[in-house]
Design a protein around this motif. Structure first.
Motif, PDB file in Angstrom:
ATOM      1  N   ASP A 129      42.689  26.864   3.055  1.00  0.00           N
ATOM      2  CA  ASP A 129      43.490  25.758   3.056  1.00  0.00           C
ATOM      3  C   ASP A 129      43.478  25.236   4.591  1.00  0.00           C
TER       4      ASP A 129
ATOM      5  N   GLU B 211      40.995  23.208   5.812  1.00  0.00           N
ATOM      6  CA  GLU B 211      40.579  22.259   4.980  1.00  0.00           C
ATOM      7  C   GLU B 211      39.004  22.573   4.082  1.00  0.00           C
ATOM      8  N   LEU B 212      38.993  23.610   3.896  1.00  0.00           N
ATOM      9  CA  LEU B 212      37.638  24.277   3.327  1.00  0.00           C
ATOM     10  C   LEU B 212      37.745  24.689   1.667  1.00  0.00           C
ATOM     11  N   THR B 213      39.059  24.413   1.243  1.00  0.00           N
ATOM     12  CA  THR B 213      39.165  24.647  -0.235  1.00  0.00           C
ATOM     13  C   THR B 213      38.075  24.035  -1.151  1.00  0.00           C
TER      14      THR B 213
ATOM     15  N   GLN C 184      34.829  25.680  -0.792  1.00  0.00           N
ATOM     16  CA  GLN C 184      34.620  27.128  -0.981  1.00  0.00           C
ATOM     17  C   GLN C 184      33.319  27.849  -1.487  1.00  0.00           C
TER      18      GLN C 184
ATOM     19  N   GLN D 284      31.342  21.995   9.711  1.00  0.00           N
ATOM     20  CA  GLN D 284      31.845  22.546   8.479  1.00  0.00           C
ATOM     21  C   GLN D 284      31.490  24.123   8.741  1.00  0.00           C
TER      22      GLN D 284
ATOM     23  N   ARG E 271      33.952  25.496  11.083  1.00  0.00           N
ATOM     24  CA  ARG E 271      35.300  25.989  10.424  1.00  0.00           C
ATOM     25  C   ARG E 271      35.133  27.078   9.484  1.00  0.00           C
TER      26      ARG E 271
ATOM     27  N   LYS F 221      38.870  14.953  14.726  1.00  0.00           N
ATOM     28  CA  LYS F 221      40.088  15.190  13.503  1.00  0.00           C
ATOM     29  C   LYS F 221      39.964  16.998  13.340  1.00  0.00           C
ATOM     30  N   HIS F 222      38.762  17.609  13.104  1.00  0.00           N
ATOM     31  CA  HIS F 222      39.020  18.883  12.806  1.00  0.00           C
ATOM     32  C   HIS F 222      39.337  19.613  14.261  1.00  0.00           C
TER      33      HIS F 222
ATOM     34  N   LEU G 187      42.692  19.998  14.189  1.00  0.00           N
ATOM     35  CA  LEU G 187      43.115  20.510  13.038  1.00  0.00           C
ATOM     36  C   LEU G 187      43.038  21.993  13.297  1.00  0.00           C
TER      37      LEU G 187
ATOM     38  N   GLN H 165      46.356  24.652  13.855  1.00  0.00           N
ATOM     39  CA  GLN H 165      46.473  25.662  13.115  1.00  0.00           C
ATOM     40  C   GLN H 165      46.732  27.175  14.100  1.00  0.00           C
TER      41      GLN H 165
END
Lengths: 312, 252
Positions: B121, B124-126, B129, B140, B143, B169-170, B173, B177
């Motif tokens: 979560d 933002e990988l939910t 998954q 991706q 991440r 953005k990531h 992010l 975190q």
């Protein structure tokens, strides 16, 4: 689910192999066939599990364990025996000590190689493979040179020895062989989760608390024991393990070793039992099983090599 | 707390790092900056026991990283390296689940699944998954590996260029975190980073390496000055002040 299906098919093939078209005394036929079946179990386990473990350890799925020279070393040992002691020696010296001696020699040689190459400063799996290939070639050249010096009779006897001979394994070897497989199975099962972590490579495995070099050494030793023993017992089978492992990755539907390893074992048994049954009853050709499997395995190897989009 | 003393690394007699000594206090984000070949990744790998130093040593929470059992270290220290090997077809969730390995040795409990869900979560990988890693873009995948390291849930987190391949953005992010993990959970985070603007925005402390030596070390305010950064990279850089934050700007 898939695993259960494959194992059900494998067991069905085994029953078929044991019972199909028995003529004459039932007890004799069953004993003989059970011996062959025992050899198949050993071959399927040793090559199937051994190859998957080897792939995990090396991080490369187009290799076969014999690339580090087991087959060549076995060939050289047999050739040397015939060359030095004559053809009768090889025919009369079939015994458990000889089997253990050959296995021991192959395991010792590969352990030396692993220890030297993985322990040293420039140690790497790639280096290990390269040295293995070079040594294999060297062994092969020595063997073929010596074979030229043999008499035709000696050469004939040697060739029989050098073919896989699943259908001609002496029954007294089987308890030992099955015990070795069972012992390896216990060791593997205790570290089945650590094997999954090894798939991530050295850095990630270390990060996750797996002693990478120790695990690698243990796994490669297990491979050496399995493949060396199977080679000494059943003769060289280069592509069988590769064939079974590759199919197991596709069919298991799960990267975890607890799924892949039993799948490889089951597929190996299925392939051996089924093809032996077909060979015996359809083509009436006994004893050429390993030749066929090697041919099919080799073709699958090439097809995968040329068609696979991503690295295997 | 991380300590390292007289650490050197040589390849064939050529010294790429050290001798360097220092300590990184517990808590907060420390950025390792410096030009290519300055020894940032080498230092991080030595602290994270992925690489053996030629001499000297490092410790994390008083445990010598060369001699402490690697399994025990794995419950206190996680490191994201730059190179990821992928032979097996593994889903994102399975990869992140590997982060729980030091705590479970492979047997996941209910609590472990909560950790995995949270890490997924956070990054933002939910939604991704159940995808296989080889079907993902580089960013991706990056991440997913960061999520694995976070799922490991260790006091000390070392990240070697975690923003590789990531869009703005990531990247933001992930930094948010990490900031949260440092502030709320008191984690000690060390990152090797090339984006000075992001380093200045999110780090508490900066260690600047050059030619295998620690050139400067201190708070963002102390190290992120036009003079120090320009000299470090041998490139004219101006530092603007926007809303009280340092913003390095390259002059054309």
């Amino acid at each position: 689910m898939r695993l259960a299906l494959v194992w059900a098919a494998a067991l069905a093939a085994c029953v078929l192999f044991l019972t199909l078209g028995i003529q004459g005394p039932v007890e004799y036929a069953l004993t003989r066939r059970a011996t062959v079946l025992g050899a198949m179990v050993v071959a399927a386990f040793a090559h199937g599990v051994g190859t998957v473990l080897f792939h995990t350890a090396t991080g490369n799925r187009i290799l076969t364990p014999s690339i580090i020279g087991f087959d060549s070393m076995y060939t050289l040992m047999q050739t040397l025996t015939v060359f030095l002691f004559g053809a009768t020696a090889i025919a009369t010296s079939e015994s458990i000590p000889k089997l253990l001696l050959q296995t021991g020699l192959m395991v010792a040689a590969s352990t030396l190689l692993y220890g030297w190459l993985l322990g040293g400063r420039r140690g790497s799996v790639m280096m290990l493979l390269l040295v293995g290939v070079v040594l294999g070639l060297a062994f092969d050249s020595v063997s073929s040179f010596l074979q030229r010096l043999l008499s035709p009779t000696e050469h004939d006897i040697l060739s029989i020895e050098l073919f896989g001979r699943i259908s001609a394994v002496p029954v007294e070897y089987l308890p030992l062989a099955l015990a070795v497989c069972a012992a390896v199975a216990v060791v593997v099962w205790r570290r089945v989760h650590r094997l999954d972590v090894l798939l991530l490579g050295r850095d990630q495995a270390t990060c996750l608390g797996v002693h990478h070099r120790r695990e690698l050494t243990v796994v490669l030793l297990l491979v050496a024991v399995l493949v060396a023993f199977a080679t000494a017992l059943l003769g060289p089978m280069t592509f069988f393990g590769f064939l079974v492992a590759t199919l197991a990755y596709r069919l298991a539907g799960d990267h975890r070793h607890r799924a892949v390893l039993p799948m490889a074992f089951g597929l190996g048994l299925l392939a051996l039992a089924l093809s032996q049954t077909v060979m015996e009853h359809v083509f009436d050709a006994n004893g050429v099983l390993t030749v066929i499997i090697e041919a099919v395995g080799g073709i699958v190897f090439l097809v995968l090599l040329f068609t696979s989009r991503r690295a295997l | 707390m991380i300590k390292f003393h007289d650490v050197t690394k040589e390849y064939g007699g050529h010294r790429v790092l050290g001798p360097v000594s220092g300590r990184i206090e517990a808590g907060g984000i420390t950025a390792l900056i410096g030009p290519n070949g300055a020894g940032k990744s080498t230092l991080l790998s030595i602290v994270g026991r992925l690489m053996q130093p030629t001499s000297g040593g490092a410790s994390v929470d008083g445990l010598d990283v060369r001699t402490a059992p690697t399994r025990e270290l794995a419950t206190r220290l996680a490191i994201l390296s730059q190179e990821h090997r992928l032979d097996a077809r593994i889903t994102v969730r399975d990869l992140v689940a590997f982060g729980r390995f030091p705590h479970t040795q492979g047997r996941l409990t209910f609590g472990d699944h909560a950790h995995i869900d949270r890490a997924l979560d956070f990054l933002e990988l939910t939604g991704l998954q159940h995808r296989y890693l080889d079907e993902l873009s580089g960013g991706q995948r990056q991440r997913a590996f960061v999520a694995m390291v976070l799922a490991q849930d260790t006091e000390v987190v070392l990240l070697d260029e975690p923003l590789n391949n990531l869009d703005l953005k990531h990247a933001v992010l992930i930094m948010r975190q990490l900031r949260r993990a440092a502030d709320l959970l008191g984690r000690t985070i060390v990152i090797v980073i090339h984006d000075l603007a992001i380093a200045a925005a999110y780090a508490d402390r900066v260690i600047a390496l050059k030619q295998g030596q620690i050139a400067h070390s201190g708070t963002v305010e102390e190290v992120m000055t036009a003079e120090i950064v320009s000299e470090l990279y041998e490139t004219p850089v101006r530092i603007l002040e926007v809303d009280g934050r340092r913003v390095p700007v390259v002059m054309p």
